[in-house]
Scaffold this motif. Structure first.
Motif, PDB file in Angstrom:
ATOM      1  N   ARG B 295       0.833  -1.202   0.000  1.00 30.95           N
ATOM      2  CA  ARG B 295       0.000   0.000   0.000  1.00 30.95           C
ATOM      3  C   ARG B 295       0.865   1.249   0.000  1.00 30.95           C
ATOM      4  N   LYS B 296       1.951   1.198  -0.724  1.00 33.40           N
ATOM      5  CA  LYS B 296       2.914   2.312  -0.766  1.00 33.40           C
ATOM      6  C   LYS B 296       3.431   2.454  -2.181  1.00 33.40           C
ATOM      7  N   PRO B 297       3.734   3.684  -2.595  1.00 28.95           N
ATOM      8  CA  PRO B 297       4.325   3.819  -3.924  1.00 28.95           C
ATOM      9  C   PRO B 297       5.651   3.080  -3.983  1.00 28.95           C
ATOM     10  N   MET B 358       8.684  -1.703   0.919  1.00 34.58           N
ATOM     11  CA  MET B 358       7.958  -2.387   2.003  1.00 34.58           C
ATOM     12  C   MET B 358       8.129  -1.676   3.344  1.00 34.58           C
ATOM     13  N   GLY B 361       5.411   0.253   5.201  1.00 35.03           N
ATOM     14  CA  GLY B 361       4.179   0.038   4.457  1.00 35.03           C
ATOM     15  C   GLY B 361       3.173  -0.668   5.353  1.00 35.03           C
ATOM     16  N   ARG B 362       2.078  -1.124   4.740  1.00 40.89           N
ATOM     17  CA  ARG B 362       1.105  -1.932   5.483  1.00 40.89           C
ATOM     18  C   ARG B 362       0.894  -3.188   4.653  1.00 40.89           C
ATOM     19  N   ILE B 363       1.719  -4.192   4.952  1.00 42.42           N
ATOM     20  CA  ILE B 363       1.834  -5.338   4.051  1.00 42.42           C
ATOM     21  C   ILE B 363       0.664  -6.297   4.195  1.00 42.42           C
ATOM     22  N   GLU B 524      -7.349  -3.987  -4.932  1.00 42.33           N
ATOM     23  CA  GLU B 524      -7.331  -2.527  -4.757  1.00 42.33           C
ATOM     24  C   GLU B 524      -6.047  -1.942  -5.336  1.00 42.33           C
ATOM     25  N   GLU B 554       0.168   5.182  -6.878  1.00 40.98           N
ATOM     26  CA  GLU B 554      -0.281   6.192  -5.919  1.00 40.98           C
ATOM     27  C   GLU B 554      -1.079   5.545  -4.795  1.00 40.98           C
ATOM     28  N   TYR B 555      -0.355   4.963  -3.870  1.00 39.63           N
ATOM     29  CA  TYR B 555      -0.983   4.354  -2.694  1.00 39.63           C
ATOM     30  C   TYR B 555      -0.727   5.245  -1.485  1.00 39.63           C
ATOM     31  N   GLY B 556      -1.672   5.251  -0.578  1.00 37.96           N
ATOM     32  CA  GLY B 556      -1.452   5.975   0.684  1.00 37.96           C
ATOM     33  C   GLY B 556      -1.263   7.458   0.504  1.00 37.96           C
ATOM     34  N   TYR B 564      -5.888   4.298  -2.149  1.00 37.82           N
ATOM     35  CA  TYR B 564      -5.235   4.170  -3.452  1.00 37.82           C
ATOM     36  C   TYR B 564      -5.918   5.112  -4.447  1.00 37.82           C
TER      37      TYR B 564
END
Lengths: 268, 576, 245
Positions: B295-297, B358, B361-363, B524, B554-556, B564
Motif C-alpha cells: 500500500r505504498k508507492p 515495504m 508500508g502496510r503489508i 485494490e 499512488e498508494y497511501g 489508493y
C-alpha cells in the motif's frame, strides 16, 4: 503470516550461512603458488558478500514482519523515494564491487599476463575423448611434430597424440597417461585438444583452462606440495565427460628425474 | 494490414477465429501461458529424471527404462533449452506481457495483431520441433543448451548429435524468428499506443520491463539466428566456421581452420542479454506487486527505470564473462570483468528499492505478495554469487562447477519462476474472472520456497569443493564421491518440490472453473487493467478510451478518500 | 510529499472495488470512442515497426560480419609445423555480373521511390477525389510498382546466375572460408530481398484488389523503405566482399 515469513527466511539464511562459515564443504587445500593469492581474494569476496547476504535477508525478513498490516498500524509513509539515499547506496555499491574486482585483477595479471619462469618444466597436455595425455619434450627441449593422420587413440600414448616418429625432435618425446611434476618448480604447460573442447582442471592446484581444438594455449603454474591430485575434465565433451579423469603426481625433483629417465629408457 | 480498431469493431465469431487463430492479445497471452505451462512440466520431468539418475545411476525407471550416460546429457540439454526458451522467454513476456501491456497503457490491442498471432503459432511450431528431437534416430542432442562447438558441429562426436542436433538448431532458429516478431510488436505498441496522459514516466514498471526486454530481444535474437545458421552449415554443408581440423575416434573430420571460440562469442553475445530477458519481467512484476500489497508507492520509480535501462544496456557488454576460461585473451577477460561488476550496481539499487517500498508500508500477505517477497530473497541469494564468478581469478576455481549451476538456477530457475507465480496469482482474477484458492496458494509458496532453497543452495558448497557440472554420475572421481550425501539430499528436496507444484496446477485449473467470482479490482490496485471489467471486454475498455492523470503507484496518498488513487481517477494537485 | 485535493465537488471515485468510469468524451488523439485511428497514426505505427525490423536484420548482418572478420583473422595451430597457420583462401567473384546486378538494384530503388511518392499523392488526394463531380484529369499513370517488381526479379535472377558462375569457376559453399562467406552473405541478402519481393507483389496487387487507398499507401511506403534498406545492405555486402578479399 509475516512471522512465518520472517522465521522461514531467517532460518534459510542462518542455515546456509552456518555451512558456509563452518566450511563443511570447502575448497580443497591449495597446493600451488597461486593458491595463496587466489584463496585470499576468495576469502575477501566471501566475507563481503556474506555480510551483504545476511544483512539483506535478515532485513527482508524483519521488514516483512514489522510492517505487516494491522488495525493498529499507522498510515503508510507516502513517499516516492529518497534521492540522496539512492545516490549514496549507488556509489557505495559501485565502490565495493569495482574495488573488489580491481583487487582481484592483480592476481589475475600475475597468473595470466606473465610468461613462465626460466627453467620451467615443459609439459604438453592433450585432451581427447575421453582421456588425458601428457607429453614431455625430452632432453632436446623441443616438441616433436604431430599429425592428425597418425592419430590412433586405441593404441594409446604416442599414437594417441599422433606423434610423427620420423621427426628427429620426436625421438625423445615421452607420452604418458599420468602427469608427473617436480615440486616447487614452475610448469610451462601447453594445452591442446584433438576433437572437441575439454578443460584441464586440477582443483588442488587452483588451475583450470579449456583445451580448444585449433589452439595451443600456454599457461604456467607452480605446485608447492608433494602429493597426488585429481584432474577432472571441466567442459562437456561427450558421453564420457564424467569419466575423463586423470592424476597429477607432484614429487621431489629427484623422483621426477628418475621417473623421466625410466620413461626415456622404456622407449629404447 | 489489419489495424487494432478495425479488428475490434467486430469481435470474432466462431471457435477457430475466437480461440485458435485469435488476433486478440488477451487470447494470445493465454495461449503463450499454457504453452509455457506445458513446457515447464516437460522441463521439470526431465530434471527429475536427471536428479534420480545422479543418485541411482543404475536404476531402471518405469516408462523411461535405464538412463545411460548419453541419455543423461540429452536430458540436461533439453531441460536447459526448453526451460530457457519455452518457459522463461515465453511466459513472462509472451504470456503476461501480451495480455497486460496493451491494457496497462490504455490501448485496445497490440500494434500488429496479425503479427502477434503469427508469433505465438511460430513459437508453438518451435516447441513441436524441439520435442520431435526426442523421437528421431539417435535421440535428442547431448551438447548442453550452450551447444559448444565442435561437439555440437560433429555428428560423430556423440549419440544424439545427428538429426536430433539439427532439429535442436532448427527449433531455436524458429524461436528466434517468433521472438523477433514479438519484440517488434511490443516496442511499437509501447511507443505508439499509449493512451492520453500515459507518459513514459507514468507507465507501470511491468510495462517498462516488457519494453526493455523487447529491445534486448530485438537486438540479441538476430545474432543467435546467425550463429545457428552457421552451425547448420558446418554440420550439413561442409563449411568450417567453427571447426578446425579435428580427429574423432581416430577419424579425421573434413573440417579445417574454423574457430570454436567464434561460436562462443556469437552464442554468448545473445546468451547474456537472454538471461536479462528472463529476469527483467519478473523484476517488473515484483515492483508492481510489492507496491500494491505494501500500500505504498514504489520506492524510487525513476531509479527503477534507470536501473532496468542500465541492466539492459550493460547486458550487451558482458558476454565474455562466460568465456574467462575459454582461451580468450586475458586482457579481454579483465575488461569484461569490470563491466560485469558494473552491472551488479543497478541490480543492487533495485533490491534496496524493493526493501524501501515495504519499509513503513502496510503489508497484505496475499499469495502474489508472498511470491514477490520470495523473489527478492532469491534475487539476493542468486545475485550475490555473481561477484565471485565475475572475477576471472575466482572463476578459475568455480567455472563449470555446481557453483555456477546454483547461481543461475537461483536467479533464473527460481527467482524468475517466482516472478511468473506472482504474476499468475496477481492477474488470475482479471484474466479468468475468479479468485484462486488462498490457502492452497500459501501452501504452494512455503513448500516451493523452502524446497528450492534446499535444492539449489547446496550447489554452492558442491562447487567450491570442486564438483564439476554436466557429469552424468559421480562414481569416477574420488573427491567427488565424498560429495554424494549432499547430492542425495538435493534429490530428495527436488522430488518433494516437484510434487508440490501439482498443488499449483490443481489450484489453477480448479479455480478457473469453480473459484469464487472476482470483482473488478480485488487487490485494490491502481493500474489501468483494474479499471476495466473482469475479464476485460474484447477491446479492453468497453469502447471508452482511458485518460490517465496519475502515476502508477499512488498508494497511501495523504488526504485521499481511500488508500489508493487509480491512474484514471480525476486529476488533482498531486505532483504526478 | 503531495496532498490530494479533488478538483471538483463531485467525487467520481467509486467506493470499494468498483472502478471509476473515465470521463466521457475521451481524449483528443483521434482515437476517441473506438473509431479507427487516423491513417497518419497508422503510417507512423507501421514505420516504427519497420525500424524495429530493420534493426534486427542489421544485427543479423553485423553478426555475420563479425564472424567474417574473426574467421578471416584467426589462425589455427598446426601440429606438423608446431605453428599457427591461416586458411582463408580466395574466391574469384564474377565482378561484372555483380556490378550489373548492383545497378539493377539501385535503379529499382529509384523506381520504388517514384512508386512510393505516387502512392502518397494518391492517398492525399483521395478525399478530394471522392467529392462528386471533381476530376483530377488523366487518371492513367506510370506503373512504377510493376517495374520495380520486374527489376527485383531481374536482380534475383542475376544473383542466381552469379552463383552458377561461381560453381562453374570451381567455388562452392564448402570450398574455402572465403567462398563460404561469399555464398552465405549473398544468399542471406537474397532471402531478405525475397521477403521484400513478396511484400512488393502484394503491394502491387493491392491496387487490383481494391483495398482502401490509405492502406495501400501504407503498404507501399513500408515496402519502399525496406527496399531502399535492401539496396544499402547490398552495397555493404558488395563492399565487404570486395575490399576484404
Amino acid at each position: 503470516m509475516g512471522l512465518a515469513l520472517l522465521v522461514l527466511i531467517w532460518l534459510i539464511t542462518l542455515a546456509s550461512t552456518y555451512f558456509f562459515v563452518a566450511k563443511t564443504w570447502w575448497l580443497p587445500v591449495g597446493a600451488s603458488s597461486a593458491a595463496g593469492w587466489i584463496d585470499h581474494q576468495f576469502a575477501l569476496t566471501f566475507v563481503i558478500m556474506g555480510i551483504v547476504f545476511v544483512a539483506a535477508q535478515l532485513s527482508l525478513g524483519y521488514i516483512v514482519w514489522k510492517y505487516r498490516d494491522r488495525p493498529s498500524r499507522a498510515p503508510v509513509e507516502y513517499s516516492h523515494g529518497n534521492t540522496t539515499l539512492e545516490v549514496v547506496w549507488t556509489i557505495l555499491t559501485a565502490v565495493l564491487f569495482i574495488g573488489l574486482n580491481l583487487m582481484g585483477s592483480s592476481v589475475w595479471a600475475s597468473q595470466r599476463f606473465d610468461a613462465a619462469e626460466a627453467g620451467a618444466v615443459q609439459v604438453e597436455v592433450t585432451g581427447m575423448q575421453f582421456a588425458w595425455y601428457f607429453r614431455y619434450p625430452g632432453p632436446d627441449g623441443k616438441y616433436g611434430a604431430t599429425s592428425p593422420k597418425l592419430m590412433d587413440p586405441s593404441a594409446g600414448g604416442e599414437a594417441a597424440v599422433g606423434l610423427n616418429p620420423s621427426d628427429p625432435a620426436a625421438k625423445d618425446d615421452v607420452v604418458t597417461g599420468t602427469m608427473f611434476l617436480p615440486v616447487n618448480r614452475d610448469v610451462d604447460v601447453s594445452l591442446r585438444a584433438v576433437d572437441v573442447i575439454h578443460s584441464f582442471f586440477v582443483p588442488s592446484l587452483r588451475f583450470k583452462q579449456d583445451t580448444v581444438p585449433g589452439l595451443n594455449i600456454h599457461m604456467h603454474f607452480k605446485p608447492t606440495a608433494i602429493g597426488e591430485y585429481e584432474i577432472a575434465c571441466a567442459e562437456l565433451c561427450g558421453l564420457g565427460h564424467y569419466k575423463m579423469h586423470g592424476m597429477v603426481h607432484v614429487v621431489s625433483q629427484d623422483d621426477f628425474d628418475k621417473w623421466i629417465a625410466a620413461r626415456e629408457a622404456e622407449k629404447q | 494490414m489489419a489495424t487494432p480498431a478495425s479488428v475490434h469493431a467486430h469481435a470474432p465469431q466462431g471457435f477457430i477465429r475466437k480461440y485458435i487463430f485469435s488476433l486478440d492479445h488477451k487470447v494470445i497471452g493465454i495461449q503463450y501461458f499454457f504453452l509455457a505451462l506445458t513446457a515447464v512440466f516437460v522441463g521439470m520431468f526431465l530434471s527429475l529424471l536427471m536428479r534420480i539418475h545422479l543418485i541411482w545411476p543404475a536404476a531402471v525407471l518405469p516408462l523411461v527404462g535405464e538412463i545411460k550416460p548419453e541419455t543423461y546429457l540429452s536430458l540436461l540439454t533439453m531441460h536447459g533449452t526448453i526451460m530457457v526458451f519455452f518457459v522463461l522467454t515465453t511466459a513472462p513476456q509472451g504470456g503476461f506481457g501480451n495480455y497486460f501491456l496493451p491494457i496497462q497503457i490504455g490501448a485496445p490491442d497490440m500494434a500488429f495483431p496479425v503479427l502477434n498471432m503469427l508469433s505465438f503459432w511460430t513459437t508453438f511450431v518451435g516447441f513441436v520441433v524441439i520435442i520431435a528431437a526426442f523421437f528421431v534416430t539417435g535421440g535428442a542432442p547431448l551438447h548442453g543448451w550452450t551447444g559448444y562447438t565442435p561437439l555440437s558441429a560433429l555428428p560423430s562426436a556423440g549419440p544424439g548429435e545427428q538429426l536430433g542436433a539439427d532439429l535442436w538448431i532448427a527449433s531455436i532458429a524458429i524461436f528466434c524468428i517468433a521472438s523477433l516478431m514479438g519484440a517488434l510488436n511490443f516496442i511499437t505498441t509501447t511507443l505508439d499506443l499509449r493512451a492520453k496522459g500515459m507518459t513514459m514516466m507514468r507507465m507501470p514498471l511491468t510495462v517498462w520491463s516488457w519494453f526493455i526486454t523487447a529491445i534486448l530481444g530485438l537486438l540479441a535474437f538476430g545474432v543467435l539466428l546467425s550463429a545457428g545458421i552457421l552451425l547448420l552449415m558446418d554440420r550439413n554443408l561442409g563449411t568450417s566456421f567453427y571447426v578446425p581440423l579435428v580427429v574423432v575416434n581416430g577419424q579425421i573430420m573434413g573440417h579445417k581452420g574454423g574457430s570454436p571460440l567464434l561460436w562462443q562469442h556469437l552464442f554468448w553475445f545473445f546468451g547474456h542479454p537472454e538471461v536479462y530477458i528472463a529476469i527483467l519481467p519478473g523484476m517488473g512484476v515484483a515492483s508492481q506487486v510489492l507496491s500494491t500489497f505494501s500500500r505504498k508507492p514504489i520506492f524510487g520509480y525513476r531509479a527503477m527505470v534507470y536501473a532496468m535501462l542500465s541492466i539492459g544496456f550493460f547486458g550487451f557488454m558482458v558476454w565474455g564473462h562466460h568465456m574467462f576460461m575459454s582461451g580468450m585473451s586475458p586482457y579481454s577477460a579483465f575488461a569484461f570483468s569490470i563491466l560485469t561488476m558494473c552491472i551488479g550496481v543497478p541490480s543492487a539499487i533495485k533490491t534496496f528499492n524493493w526493501l524501501g517500498t515495504m519499509y513503513k508500508g502496510r503489508i497484505r500477505f496475499h499469495t502474489p505478495m508472498l511470491y514477490a517477497i520470495g523473489f527478492v530473497s532469491l534475487f539476493v541469494s542468486g545475485g550475490l554469487s555473481g561477484p565471485f564468478l565475475a572475477q576471472p581469478v575466482l572463476d578459475i576455481q568455480l567455472h563449470d562447477t555446481y557453483f555456477v549451476v546454483g547461481h543461475f538456477h537461483l536467479i533464473m530457475g527460481v527467482a524468475a519462476i517466482f516472478g511468473i507465480f506472482a504474476a499468475t496469482y496477481y492477474w488470475f482474477p482479471k484474466m479468468f474472472g475468479r479468485m484462486m484458492n488462498e490457502p492452497m496458494g500459501k501452501l504452494h509458496f512455503f513448500l516451493t520456497l523452502a524446497g528450492t532453497y534446499a535444492i539449489f543452495m547446496p550447489m554452492h558448497y558442491l562447487g567450491m569443493a570442486g564438483q564439476t557440472r554436466r557429469y552424468s554420475q559421480f562414481t569416477e572421481v574420488a573427491y567427488q564421491q565424498k560429495l554424494l550425501p549432499l547430492q542425495t539430499f538435493m534429490t530428495y528436496a527436488a522430488i518433494i518440490t516437484i510434487a508440490a507444484q501439482f498443488i499449483f496446477v490443481i489450484n489453477l485449473f480448479w479455480s478457473m472453473f469453480k473459484g469464487p467470482k472476482a470483482s473488478d479490482n480485488p487487490w485494490e490496485s491502481t493500474t489501468l487493467e483494474w479499471t476495466t471489467a473482469t475479464p476485460p471486454p474484447h477491446d479492453n475498455f468497453g469502447g471508452v478510451t482511458p485518460v490517465v492523470h496519475h502515476g502508477p503507484y499512488e498508494y497511501g496518498v495523504p488526504g485521499a478518500p481511500r488508500d489508493y488513487v487509480m491512474q484514471t481517477d480525476p486529476a488533482t494537485s498531486t505532483t504526478h | 510529499m503531495a496532498t490530494y485535493t479533488p478538483s471538483s465537488p463531485i467525487d467520481h471515485i467509486g467506493h470499494g472495488h468498483k472502478p471509476p468510469m473515465p470521463p466521457a468524451g475521451g481524449g483528443d488523439d483521434g482515437r476517441s470512442g473506438g473509431d479507427a485511428p487516423n491513417y497518419g497514426a497508422r503510417l507512423r505505427r507501421a514505420r516504427l515497426g519497420l525500424i524495429c525490423g530493420i534493426a534486427t536484420v542489421c544485427m543479423v548482418f553485423i553478426s555475420l560480419t563479425s564472424a567474417y572478420i574473426v574467421r578471416k583473422g584467426l589462425p589455427t595451430f598446426d601440429g606438423a609445423s608446431n605453428s599457427y597457420v591461416r586458411d582463408w583462401g580466395r574466391v574469384d567473384l564474377p565482378w561484372l555480373l555483380l556490378a550489373i546486378n548492383t545497378a539493377i538494384l539501385l535503379v529499382s530503388s529509384i523506381t520504388m521511390e517514384f512508386a512510393r511518392r505516387k502512392a502518397a499523392r494518391e492517398a492525399a488526394l483521395a478525399p478530394v477525389k471522392s467529392i462528386p463531380g471533381v476530376s483530377l484529369g488523366n487518371e492513367r499513370s506510370f506503373p512504377w510498382l510493376g517495374i520495380t517488381v520486374l527489376l527485383g526479379i531481374s536482380f534475383l535472377a542475376g544473383q542466381w546466375l552469379a552463383w552458377g558462375e561461381l560453381h562453374a569457376r570451381g567455388f562452392f559453399v564448402d570450398t574455402n572460408p572465403s567462398s563460404s562467406f561469399a555464398f552465405l552473405l549473398t544468399i542471406a541478402h537474397a532471402i531478405h530481398l525475397g521477403g521484400g519481393m513478396i511484400a512488393l507483389i502484394w503491394a502491387a496487387s493491392a491496387s487490383l484488389l481494391r483495398k482502401p487507398v490509405e492502406s495501400r499507401r501504407i503498404v507501399v511506403d513500408i515496402t519502399a523503405w525496406y527496399w531502399h534498406f535492401m539496396a544499402v545492405l547490398w552495397i555493404y555486402v558488395f563492399a565487404l566482399l570486395g575490399f576484404a578479399k
